[in-house]
Design an enzyme around this catalytic site. Structure first.
Site, PDB file in Angstrom:
ATOM      1  N   ALA A  73       0.834  -1.209   0.000  1.00 40.24           N
ATOM      2  CA  ALA A  73       0.000   0.000   0.000  1.00 40.24           C
ATOM      3  C   ALA A  73       0.867   1.257   0.000  1.00 40.24           C
ATOM      4  O   ALA A  73       0.635   2.191  -0.791  1.00 40.24           O
ATOM      5  CB  ALA A  73      -0.929  -0.015   1.219  1.00 40.24           C
ATOM      6  N   CYS A 113       2.791 -12.726  -0.575  1.00 38.48           N
ATOM      7  CA  CYS A 113       1.936 -13.764  -1.192  1.00 38.48           C
ATOM      8  C   CYS A 113       2.780 -14.879  -1.805  1.00 38.48           C
ATOM      9  O   CYS A 113       2.318 -16.014  -1.939  1.00 38.48           O
ATOM     10  CB  CYS A 113       1.061 -13.158  -2.289  1.00 38.48           C
ATOM     11  SG  CYS A 113       0.303 -11.594  -1.833  1.00 38.48           S
ATOM     12  N   ARG A 172     -28.288 -21.818 -12.325  1.00 38.01           N
ATOM     13  CA  ARG A 172     -29.571 -22.388 -12.761  1.00 38.01           C
ATOM     14  C   ARG A 172     -30.260 -23.077 -11.587  1.00 38.01           C
ATOM     15  O   ARG A 172     -31.448 -22.894 -11.344  1.00 38.01           O
ATOM     16  CB  ARG A 172     -29.291 -23.396 -13.873  1.00 38.01           C
ATOM     17  CG  ARG A 172     -30.364 -23.475 -14.919  1.00 38.01           C
ATOM     18  CD  ARG A 172     -29.899 -24.229 -16.135  1.00 38.01           C
ATOM     19  NE  ARG A 172     -29.320 -25.519 -15.800  1.00 38.01           N
ATOM     20  CZ  ARG A 172     -28.700 -26.320 -16.673  1.00 38.01           C
ATOM     21  NH1 ARG A 172     -28.569 -25.937 -17.920  1.00 38.01           N
ATOM     22  NH2 ARG A 172     -28.208 -27.472 -16.315  1.00 38.01           N
TER      23      ARG A 172
END
Ligand SMILES: Cc1cc2nc3c(=O)[nH]c(=O)nc-3n(C[C@H](O)[C@H](O)[C@H](O)COP(=O)(O)OP(=O)(O)OC[C@H]3O[C@@H](n4cnc5c(N)ncnc54)[C@H](O)[C@@H]3O)c2cc1C
Length: 469
Positions: free
Chosen positions: A24, A57, A458
């Protein structure tokens, strides 16, 4: 983009101070530098560690041997940042923020020397702190966290030194399962001790059970519903076992992956606003609430969950980088916002891919939402195409409206990143009925004619109709 003049009240060029030199913080600094020259904006960044802009990571893949070299995990070195006119002060820890005086007090970690630096604009990007269990033996040699590159190197050194081949991982979140994979790849016998009823508590337990079974299939011993009470050491002071209420698990090495908390002690002491999860609270421009010239982003802030409408703390690099980009733009006088997250995450343990987005059942209940669920199994490719593998997709949809609330996927190759379809649908506020006719790509090597996510949609649409008719 309209930008305000970059002059400080003292008439000299403005100074932007950044606390924290990773995802960041350095994204913010780099973006501000892209938009403002060094003549217009001075940028000073403080980092207490040895590295900048590195990928935590990637640590599990470095430790596991997939990535051979630590330096491949470093996106930009301190020298590269300095070459872009960022005054980066390494091994320098900010100890205090004086909000009223517009300055920070920093200490050289090695020499102990302290000095104050004033700012016109401040970025707080202090990240998160790994939780260390408060129990005997937790700091013994052979017990490792995996937050930083130094941690990764220390673990690799232990693995190189240790002749025994038994590893215990404490915690079964995504870091725990990724580290279990790394240790399996290094030839260890791995036991994972986990407080939750199933691994991956970011999934519903029925989906976590699939992960549990697959991990056992990989030869990992899973111990769920169990608290570690003590880490036992041998005569040499090194770890020898992990103890629980009723058992001992022999260990030559222990890896801790029991979560993180926002690193906000500085912000708290400065009187800045924190939320229920101890993360800094910002507005949509990532500006700390109530403070015109202070921004915060990454693992030290709370984010808005766009599905539940609640504030959450989610420590992910994908958010930290986006926050940094937004902060850098705004701190340079431009305009950008970070609207919030839908809670998407993907990870893997060996060839098992695990993905989630949106709400779990318990999140939906907590938010006061009524919902239906649909779970299906389908193949990753056309059934007749070589190497088609099974995946399970679970979908949550809101009762009556049919709005998509969340999706979890567990399967082999090709399963994980399918969650991005659902992340887009969630962001767009789609119903499961609308999802059924999404025009997704199809050819036998990539999916069945009906993609597994659409098969789940669905079934979920049918469940919505059945529940409302
Ligand atoms: C093993 C592991 C695997 C991960 N895998 C993933 C993944 O697959 N996907 C994903 O999205 N995320 C992943 N993450 C999370 C990701 O790494 C973090 O979300 C990200 O690094 C956060 O960036 P940040 O800049 O907010 O904080 P950090 O990366 O923690 O950086 C904060 C920096 O601030 C410095 N700092 C703190 N306080 C001070 C101070 N007072 N003065 C000076 N410096 C200070 C720290 O030393 C640190 O370098 C993983 C994390 C780990 C540990």
């Amino acid at each position: 983009m309209s930008m305000s003049a970059a002059r400080s009240v003292s008439g000299t060029r403005e100074r932007l101070v950044v606390i924290g030199g990773d995802a960041a913080g350095m994204s913010a600094a780099s973006q501000a530098r892209r938009l403002r020259s060094a003549e217009e904006l001075e940028i000073v960044a403080f980092e207490r560690g040895h590295f900048t802009s590195f990928s935590a990571c990637g640590i599990p893949y470095w430790v596991g041997g997939d990535v051979p070299d630590r330096d491949q995990l470093i996106a930009r070195t301190p020298e590269e940042h300095r070459a872009r006119d960022i005054d980066l002060r390494m091994r320098t820890e900010v100890k205090e923020i004086d909000v009223a005086g517009g300055r920070v007090r920093a200490r050289d970690v090695d020499s102990g020397a302290e000095s104050w630096t004033s700012y016109d604009k401040l970025v707080i990007a202090t990240g998160a702190r790994p939780i260390r269990p408060d129990m005997p033996g937790a700091d013994a040699p052979g017990v490792h966290g995996v937050q930083t590159l130094d941690d990764g190197q220390a673990l690799l050194d232990t693995l190189a030194r240790t002749r025994g081949r038994r590893a215990v991982v404490v915690g079964a979140g995504y870091i725990g399962v990724e580290m279990a994979e790394a240790l399996i790849n290094r030839g260890y016998e791995v036991t994972v001790v986990n407080r939750g009823s199933e691994p991956m508590s970011t999934l519903d337990p029925d989906m976590g059970l699939l992960v549990h079974k697959a991990m056992e299939g990989l030869g990992i011993t899973m111990v769920n519903d169990t608290e570690v009470t003590k880490i036992l050491t041998g005569d040499d002071g090194r770890v020898r076992a992990v103890a629980t209420e009723d058992a001992e698990y022999p260990a030559d090495v222990v890896v801790l992956g029991i979560g993180v908390r926002p690193e906000t002690a500085l912000a708290r002491a400065a009187g800045l606003p924190l939320g229920d999860h101890a993360g800094l609270l910002t507005d949509l421009a990532m500006r700390v609430r109530g403070h015109e010239n202070i921004w915060a982003g990454g693992d030290c802030v709370e984010v808005l969950d766009l599905v539940s409408g609640r504030q959450r703390h989610i420590a992910l690099g994908t958010h930290a980088n986006k926050h940094g980009q937004v902060i850098g733009t705004n701190a340079a006088g431009g305009y950008a916002t970070f609207p919030g997250v839908v809670g998407t995450a993907v990870s893997k343990v060996c060839d098992l891919e695990i993905a989630r987005t949106g709400l779990r059942e318990k999140d939906a209940r907590r938010a006061g939402l009524r919902y239906v669920t649909a779970t299906i199994e389908s193949t990753s490719r056309a059934g007749y195409y070589p190497n088609a593998s099974m995946m399970t997709v679970k979908m949550l949809a809101e009762h009556r409206t049919g709005r998509l609330l969340g999706v979890q996927i567990v399967g082999r190759e090709g399963a994980g990143k399918r969650v991005d379809i659902a992340a887009v649908a969630l962001t767009a506020g789609m119903t499961v009925e609308q999802m059924v006719s999404l025009d997704l790509g199809y050819a036998p090597p990539f999916s069945p004619v009906w993609d597994p996510v659409l098969v789940a949609a669905r079934k979920a649409a049918k469940a919505v109709n059945a529940a409302t008719s």
